[in-house]
Motif scaffolding. Structure first.
Motif, PDB file in Angstrom:
ATOM      1  N   SER A 292      28.365  84.630  65.953  1.00 42.01           N
ATOM      2  CA  SER A 292      28.595  83.407  66.726  1.00 42.01           C
ATOM      3  C   SER A 292      27.248  82.720  66.925  1.00 42.01           C
ATOM      4  O   SER A 292      26.777  82.027  66.029  1.00 42.01           O
ATOM      5  CB  SER A 292      29.288  83.715  68.055  1.00 42.01           C
ATOM      6  OG  SER A 292      28.535  84.626  68.841  1.00 42.01           O
ATOM      7  N   THR A 293      26.583  82.960  68.047  1.00 36.65           N
ATOM      8  CA  THR A 293      25.284  82.330  68.272  1.00 36.65           C
ATOM      9  C   THR A 293      24.262  83.362  68.745  1.00 36.65           C
ATOM     10  O   THR A 293      24.610  84.436  69.221  1.00 36.65           O
ATOM     11  CB  THR A 293      25.358  81.212  69.337  1.00 36.65           C
ATOM     12  OG1 THR A 293      25.352  81.805  70.643  1.00 36.65           O
ATOM     13  CG2 THR A 293      26.608  80.374  69.174  1.00 36.65           C
ATOM     14  N   SER A 358      25.600  74.529  57.393  1.00 37.56           N
ATOM     15  CA  SER A 358      25.489  75.383  58.577  1.00 37.56           C
ATOM     16  C   SER A 358      26.806  76.083  58.890  1.00 37.56           C
ATOM     17  O   SER A 358      26.826  77.245  59.313  1.00 37.56           O
ATOM     18  CB  SER A 358      25.034  74.555  59.779  1.00 37.56           C
ATOM     19  OG  SER A 358      25.974  73.532  60.080  1.00 37.56           O
ATOM     20  N   ASP A 361      27.450  78.740  56.044  1.00 42.12           N
ATOM     21  CA  ASP A 361      26.597  79.909  56.229  1.00 42.12           C
ATOM     22  C   ASP A 361      27.043  80.749  57.423  1.00 42.12           C
ATOM     23  O   ASP A 361      26.983  81.981  57.387  1.00 42.12           O
ATOM     24  CB  ASP A 361      25.142  79.473  56.417  1.00 42.12           C
ATOM     25  CG  ASP A 361      24.523  78.940  55.128  1.00 42.12           C
ATOM     26  OD1 ASP A 361      25.127  79.149  54.057  1.00 42.12           O
ATOM     27  OD2 ASP A 361      23.443  78.335  55.199  1.00 42.12           O
ATOM     28  N   ASN A 362      27.488  80.091  58.483  1.00 46.81           N
ATOM     29  CA  ASN A 362      27.924  80.827  59.661  1.00 46.81           C
ATOM     30  C   ASN A 362      29.202  81.620  59.392  1.00 46.81           C
ATOM     31  O   ASN A 362      29.317  82.793  59.768  1.00 46.81           O
ATOM     32  CB  ASN A 362      28.140  79.864  60.828  1.00 46.81           C
ATOM     33  CG  ASN A 362      28.747  80.533  62.049  1.00 46.81           C
ATOM     34  OD1 ASN A 362      29.888  80.271  62.407  1.00 46.81           O
ATOM     35  ND2 ASN A 362      27.992  81.408  62.691  1.00 46.81           N
ATOM     36  N   PHE A 368      23.666  83.195  62.088  1.00 45.03           N
ATOM     37  CA  PHE A 368      24.000  82.836  63.461  1.00 45.03           C
ATOM     38  C   PHE A 368      23.740  81.358  63.713  1.00 45.03           C
ATOM     39  O   PHE A 368      22.796  80.765  63.155  1.00 45.03           O
ATOM     40  CB  PHE A 368      23.156  83.653  64.445  1.00 45.03           C
ATOM     41  CG  PHE A 368      23.602  85.071  64.588  1.00 45.03           C
ATOM     42  CD1 PHE A 368      24.510  85.433  65.569  1.00 45.03           C
ATOM     43  CD2 PHE A 368      23.127  86.049  63.734  1.00 45.03           C
ATOM     44  CE1 PHE A 368      24.924  86.746  65.703  1.00 45.03           C
ATOM     45  CE2 PHE A 368      23.530  87.363  63.853  1.00 45.03           C
ATOM     46  CZ  PHE A 368      24.440  87.714  64.842  1.00 45.03           C
ATOM     47  N   LEU A 369      24.591  80.761  64.560  1.00 43.97           N
ATOM     48  CA  LEU A 369      24.354  79.404  65.017  1.00 43.97           C
ATOM     49  C   LEU A 369      23.266  79.436  66.092  1.00 43.97           C
ATOM     50  O   LEU A 369      23.244  80.338  66.929  1.00 43.97           O
ATOM     51  CB  LEU A 369      25.630  78.812  65.620  1.00 43.97           C
ATOM     52  CG  LEU A 369      26.802  78.572  64.674  1.00 43.97           C
ATOM     53  CD1 LEU A 369      28.044  78.201  65.483  1.00 43.97           C
ATOM     54  CD2 LEU A 369      26.477  77.475  63.675  1.00 43.97           C
ATOM     55  N   HIS A 531      34.043  77.662  68.510  1.00 46.48           N
ATOM     56  CA  HIS A 531      33.154  77.234  67.421  1.00 46.48           C
ATOM     57  C   HIS A 531      33.069  75.713  67.354  1.00 46.48           C
ATOM     58  O   HIS A 531      31.991  75.136  67.146  1.00 46.48           O
ATOM     59  CB  HIS A 531      33.674  77.799  66.102  1.00 46.48           C
ATOM     60  CG  HIS A 531      32.691  77.737  64.974  1.00 46.48           C
ATOM     61  ND1 HIS A 531      32.419  76.569  64.300  1.00 46.48           N
ATOM     62  CD2 HIS A 531      31.910  78.687  64.404  1.00 46.48           C
ATOM     63  CE1 HIS A 531      31.526  76.802  63.360  1.00 46.48           C
ATOM     64  NE2 HIS A 531      31.195  78.082  63.395  1.00 46.48           N
TER      65      HIS A 531
END
Length: 588
Positions: A292-293, A358, A361-362, A368-369, A531
């Motif tokens: 996630s982040t 982005s 890739d996530n 990760f974001l 998200h």
């Protein structure tokens, strides 16, 4: 014969309401009882009984075959809705009762033949969840023919006592790790008799683990595993399936599988509780998740203590590596899965589906974001997750899930093009708060990809027929005007919003205020909405130097459509509702 009735005849699998009615009928419910339970006309139920021959099914021996076929069909559905889960539990219970009745009848006949009511020899009592016939050879054969090399490599990690105590897998979406780990636990429970615990981000996700295991038992050993929240095997092993409520995550012990940890709210608190479940020396702990982040509470466990300088790059962890903190880590991207044998991906199609790097890739490359640029906070968003099955005034499986309750609808018609690269549109349905400053409860979300204006309008019309919609709001800038023109024909009170930097900023501030105050709830499996909100960030316009809100959107696609649709719902509430004590607000 009407069109609907004709379609029902042609479909070998009953529709949702009919299937539920059949289940109740097999449990000896009367026609009126079935009608009352499902809110249908008793004559309709009687027509189904006659048309589909349900009485013969119930009375004749072939009902056993029908039960087994239906159970097998439900087990092979990966993501079951609540109605299907309820039906599966009912059918398994029905099958168990029939087996017990047949066994009692058999013993009674045997005793009668033995003379004087006695039975020569030991009674053949059927053992519940009897897995004694499943051998190591059968499991090995299934494993070899079913799994790809990267999944088999993970089994080697499990069998290596020097690295298997704590494992942490960062993975791409849809590469089959949930499926593999369900098998790993099933195999271990059968061969070693060890308890297995699955702790998931949502109730639905834990059900996926359970249903995979039921499928393994049925396919490998022709065993129908019975049990609701836990499965007890005949060798004493217990498999528990839990969702993320820390208060219910105590009192269990076994090998722990902690699923989708980067999407779990209050991870640290839950991890502290869950750690006690695998505290015995023989038990393993396995974490797995898509990223996630970097702000998520689980990220420090993934990255390790800073002073240890653990390398968490893909290059370092592609084959897996044991960290100085005692955690074995591995990153498995979609590229790794493809190289490891996964032959069910089309990379060209995926790049068209996720044209923004982005996002691609996530979702697929374990990146990760960085939510430091996001306007919304992941901790506050994850706190919105809740178990919607506890909402007693909502029945999502019904034709009208909220009955006559008033709902709010937001729509982001960002699209209208056709084909793979077309921009997505998003729709969100919410119950209207019951009081001033109350909670918004999201009921449904829909994404429409590449739909024409007419198709979008038809989708919105279906929502207005399904719910008692008292507020419908959408953006009418750009392509939205064409959709709005069609929507006004069946919903004249449509609220139209023409985006400007000021309007977008005020919508985002209002949404953040509601989210941070804990006044928004949605399903614990709605990670796509989380998200979507994370993709929104502040931006200063070059022309007027104004602050506005933007998302990672290109002419090819977006992933923030659901967030904008949600903000249209929350925009229903006046910006100053909690501060203005002098004005009377009407919600009618």
């Amino acid at each position: 014969m009407g069109k609907k009735e004709k379609n029902l005849d042609e479909n070998p699998i009953y529709n949702q309401v009919q299937t539920q009615a059949l289940g109740l009928y097999l449990r000896q419910y009367e026609t009126k009882e079935i009608a009352d339970e499902l809110e249908v006309n008793p004559r309709t139920v009687q027509q189904w009984i006659s048309k589909f021959g349900w009485k013969k099914m119930r009375d004749d021996a072939p009902v056993e075959l029908m039960l087994r076929q239906r159970i097998a069909y439900l087990l092979w559905i990966d993501r079951k809705h609540a109605e299907q889960l309820s039906e599966l539990e009912m059918l398994l219970e029905q099958k168990h009762k029939r087996d017990e009745a047949a066994e009692r009848k058999k013993r009674k006949a045997s005793q009668s033949n033995g003379g004087n009511g006695t039975h020569r020899g030991r009674p053949n009592n059927k053992v519940k969840n009897d897995i004694s016939g499943i051998t190591a050879e059968m499991l090995a054969e299934f494993r070899e023919k079913t799994f790809f090399q990267y999944q088999k490599d993970i089994r080697e990690h499990k069998c290596n006592d020097s690295i298997n105590e704590f494992r942490f897998y960062l993975k791409s979406r849809q590469i089959g790790l949930t499926y593999y780990f369900a098998f790993e636990a099933f195999e271990d429970a059968i061969l070693n008799g060890d308890n297995q615990i699955f702790l998931s981000a949502s109730r639905k996700q834990s059900e996926i683990f359970k249903n995979y295991i039921r499928r393994f038992a049925l396919e490998i050993g022709d065993v129908e595993l019975k049990g609701k929240d836990e499965l007890w095997l005949s060798n004493g092993a217990c498999l528990n399936f839990l969702s993320t409520n820390a208060r219910t995550s105590q009192g269990f012990n076994g090998h722990l599988y902690f699923d989708e940890v980067f999407w779990i709210p209050k991870f640290q608190e839950l991890d502290d509780f869950a750690g006690g479940m695998s505290i015995h020396a023989k038990y393993r702990t396995t974490y797995l998740s898509t990223p996630s982040t970097t702000a998520h509470e689980a990220y420090p466990k993934w990255s390790g203590p800073k002073e240890l300088g653990i390398d968490i790059t893909h290059k370092a962890l592609k084959k897996g590596s044991m960290g100085a903190d005692g955690i074995f880590r591995q990153i498995i991207t979609i590229d790794d899965a493809i190289k490891g044998g996964a032959n069910f991906f089309n990379m060209d199609k995926l790049r068209r589906k996720y044209p923004i790097k982005s996002i691609f890739d996530n979702l697929l490359r374990c990146v990760f974001l960085d939510d430091s640029a996001s306007f919304f906070n992941i901790t506050a968003l994850l706190a919105c997750k809740t178990n919607t099955s506890k909402w007693k005034d909502v029945h999502l499986e019904r034709e009208h899930p909220a009955g006559d309750a008033e709902v709010l609808v937001g729509y982001d018609p960002r699209g209208g093009g056709q084909g793979e690269g077309a921009d997505d549109a998003g729709l969100v349905v919410s119950l209207k708060p019951k009081k001033k400053g109350g909670v918004f409860r999201f009921l449904e979300r829909i994404r429409l990809k590449g739909s024409s204006y007419e198709e979008q309008a038809r989708a919105i019309k279906k929502i207005t027929e399904k719910y008692n919609v008292v507020h419908l709001e959408m953006d009418v800038g750009g392509v939205g005007s064409a959709v709005a023109e069609l929507v006004r024909k069946f919903y004249p009170s449509l609220k139209e919003v023409d985006y400007s930097p000021e309007v977008k900023r005020m919508m985002a501030y209002k949404a953040r205020e509601i989210i941070n105050a804990g006044r928004l709830q949605f399903g614990d499996d709605w990670d796509d909405v989380v998200h979507s909100f994370l993709m929104i960030r502040q931006h200063t316009t070059k022309a007027s130097n104004q602050i506005t809100m933007v998302s990672n959107r290109t002419k090819k696609g977006s992933h923030a459509d659901l967030a904008w649709a949600a903000m249209h719902v929350l925009h229903w509430e006046p910006i100053d509702i909690l501060n203005d004590n002098t004005t009377t607000i009407s919600f009618s």
